[in-house]
Design a protein around this motif. Structure first.
Motif, short mmCIF file in Angstrom:
data_model
loop_
_atom_site.label_atom_id
_atom_site.label_comp_id
_atom_site.label_asym_id
_atom_site.label_seq_id
_atom_site.Cartn_x
_atom_site.Cartn_y
_atom_site.Cartn_z
N THR A 44 27.13 32.30 34.45
CA THR A 44 26.42 33.33 33.18
C THR A 44 25.25 33.66 32.70
N LEU A 45 25.03 34.76 31.59
CA LEU A 45 23.72 35.32 31.24
C LEU A 45 23.17 34.56 31.06
N ASP A 73 34.14 37.00 33.01
CA ASP A 73 32.71 37.37 33.41
C ASP A 73 31.47 37.36 32.88
N GLY A 74 30.61 36.58 33.68
CA GLY A 74 29.45 35.97 32.84
C GLY A 74 28.92 36.90 32.47
N TRP A 134 31.82 30.70 28.50
CA TRP A 134 31.40 29.24 29.35
C TRP A 134 30.46 28.57 30.51
N MET A 135 32.53 29.53 31.86
CA MET A 135 32.25 29.38 33.39
C MET A 135 32.34 30.67 33.39
N GLY A 136 32.01 30.98 35.03
CA GLY A 136 31.73 32.05 35.63
C GLY A 136 32.59 32.47 36.87
N PRO A 137 33.29 32.57 37.53
CA PRO A 137 33.47 32.54 38.76
C PRO A 137 33.17 32.03 39.30
N SER A 138 34.27 31.59 41.20
CA SER A 138 33.68 31.01 42.50
C SER A 138 32.61 31.89 42.66
#
Length: 488
Positions: free
Chosen positions: A101-102, A320-321, A327-331
């Protein structure tokens, strides 16, 4: 500053110049939150490219090491200053390239800046001691000499902090560097090295070569003019590096995997323990070597802890971050995504009970990314695969115990020994945990994932080569002690 336009091409950095690979071939970096978005193209380098970089570093090392430590420190301060002006750009690149995430990316970039400033100050600190001689007319002392050219091989999960915490101490102690970043963090690494370039480091002091591990990574291991290798990554690759470096008789430093436990005792603050378990285990999609993986809870408070944990996890926003509130993005890529799914299936097959998650996210808005539900298992035994092997994904294994002694025994029952934490309000339990836990980093009433930049970092057992990074401990790897005897 905005991210460069989609599809930008990023060159290697050799001898103070940005140059393409002689292969004229490139590696595509895509956004794991949307695989249709190209973040950029980096060079698919050859041994010829690597050799040019090493030669450049070799030629630069004499003049660089002869600078006063304070002068080298001034260069690092300048790099930090440049990075501060480009922090948003670097953080955005990181989020788009590897998925965190940003806010996390901004925090990591700020940490990179702080590391540069810390090691800049090392240029004014002592490098040796005066030791009494048995000869009353002699002076005896120690000083430190740099290794020479250092190969730096870094992972994708911390594409700013880890390269900087290796490169900065290498430079301040008088070495020159050839950096090979992981392909999923290569564009971000270019952005970092651009800051070194803008700060005006002498040509050849820092070099960047992107490409495959089988070519550039192996080339660093084998290159006759590289005197030290520092690596963070998998145990499999780390062992190859260690064996290759040992065969050449050069110094090596390995930071590898973890299977990190958190112990929750029956006197713990449950809300604090739940929050730390979630942040420690699921932030960055669980893609941290220090991420919480095993959650060992005393039976008296097990059900209350599990209820609170699952309730909070189900409320997390996945996406999407770059989107506010995520709070949580992808692998990071398809391979890691499928690896995590395979471990989830293995957990089911071996008899663990799936409490929540365990599936890819079925959301039309996220269909082009590698998104997984945060996953919790219970009825996990220490012999199960998900309790023994590093998953590097958002998977938590709950394990019920009756006593602290049993908890510590299970916590130590893995090949790894990187980090561990305990939640308790009892001083004696804290002391027992500190004494008996086989881990390089132990934390009390705090998550497993996290270490301050000014202290030594490294693991026990299969988690490292038993060296330490960061803080004053960094000079133990990046220099050799030279004993000096003077008699008039």
């Amino acid at each position: 500053m905005a991210l460069q336009k989609e599809g930008a091409v990023f060159d290697n950095y050799v001898n103070g110049q940005w140059i393409p690979s002689v292969s004229n071939d490139r590696i595509t970096s895509v956004n794991p939150a949307n695989v249709n978005e190209v973040v950029g193209y980096t060079q698919k380098s050859t041994m010829e490219d690597l050799d040019q970089a090493v030669t450049s570093a070799k030629h630069a090392r004499t003049s660089w090491r002869k600078l006063a430590g304070a002068e080298r420190g001034e260069f690092l301060y300048k790099v930090a200053s440049v990075m501060e002006t480009r922090a948003d750009e670097i953080a955005e690149t990181m989020t788009k390239e590897m998925g965190k995430t940003l806010p996390e990316a901004k925090g990591e970039t700020a940490r990179g800046i702080a590391i540069l400033k810390y090691f800049a100050g090392e240029g004014m600190r002592k490098v040796g001691d005066v030791i009494p001689s048995t000869d009353k007319d002699a002076l005896m002392l120690t000083t430190r000499a740099p290794l020479g050219v250092v190969g730096v091989i870094t992972p994708w999960n911390f594409p700013v902090a880890i390269p900087i915490w290796k490169v900065a101490p290498a430079l301040i102690y008088g070495n020159t560097v050839v950096l090979k970043p992981a392909r999923e963090g290569a564009v971000t690494a270019v952005k970092v090295i651009e800051c070194f370039h803008e700060a005006g480091l002498p040509a050849g002091v820092v070099n960047l070569v992107t490409g495959s591990g089988s070519v550039i990574g192996q080339g660093i291991i084998d290159h006759k003019d590289i005197q030290g290798i520092t690596f963070t990554g998998s145990n499999e690759i780390g062992k190859q590096i260690g064996q290759g470096a040992l065969a050449r008789g050069i110094k090596y430093q390995l930071e590898m995997g973890g299977k990190n436990p958190v112990i929750v005792t029956n006197d713990a603050d449950l809300d604090l323990a739940v929050e730390a378990t979630i942040t420690g285990g699921l932030r960055s999609t669980g893609q941290k070597c220090t991420a919480t993986s095993r959650v060992i809870v005393q039976s008296d408070i097990y059900d209350a802890f599990k209820t609170k944990l699952v309730s909070k996890i189900k409320g997390l926003k996945i996406g999407d971050g770059m989107q506010e509130g995520t709070w949580m993005g992808p692998s990071v890529n398809e391979s890691q995504y499928r690896t995590v799914l395979s471990y989830i299936e293995k957990g089911k097959e071996e008899g663990a009970t799936l409490v929540c998650g365990g599936e890819k996210i079925e959301d039309e808005r996220l269909r082009n990314g590698y998104f997984l539900q945060p996953t919790v298992f219970e009825h996990v035994t220490s012999s199960m695969t998900i309790a023994q092997e590093e998953i590097f994904g958002p998977v938590l294994a709950l394990m019920k115990v009756d006593s602290l002694e049993e908890a510590i025994r299970i916590a130590n029952d893995v090949d790894y020994g990187l980090s561990a934490s305990i939640f308790t309000t009892n001083i004696q339990k804290m002391l027992n945990f500190i004494e008996d836990m086989d881990a390089g980093l132990v934390r009390i009433n705090a998550e497993t994932a996290g270490v301050e930049l000014q202290v030594p970092f490294g693991g026990m057992k299969q988690s490292s080569s038993h060296s330490r990074e960061q803080g004053e401990a960094a000079k133990e790897f990046f220099t050799s002690i030279k004993t000096v005897f003077i008699k008039g």
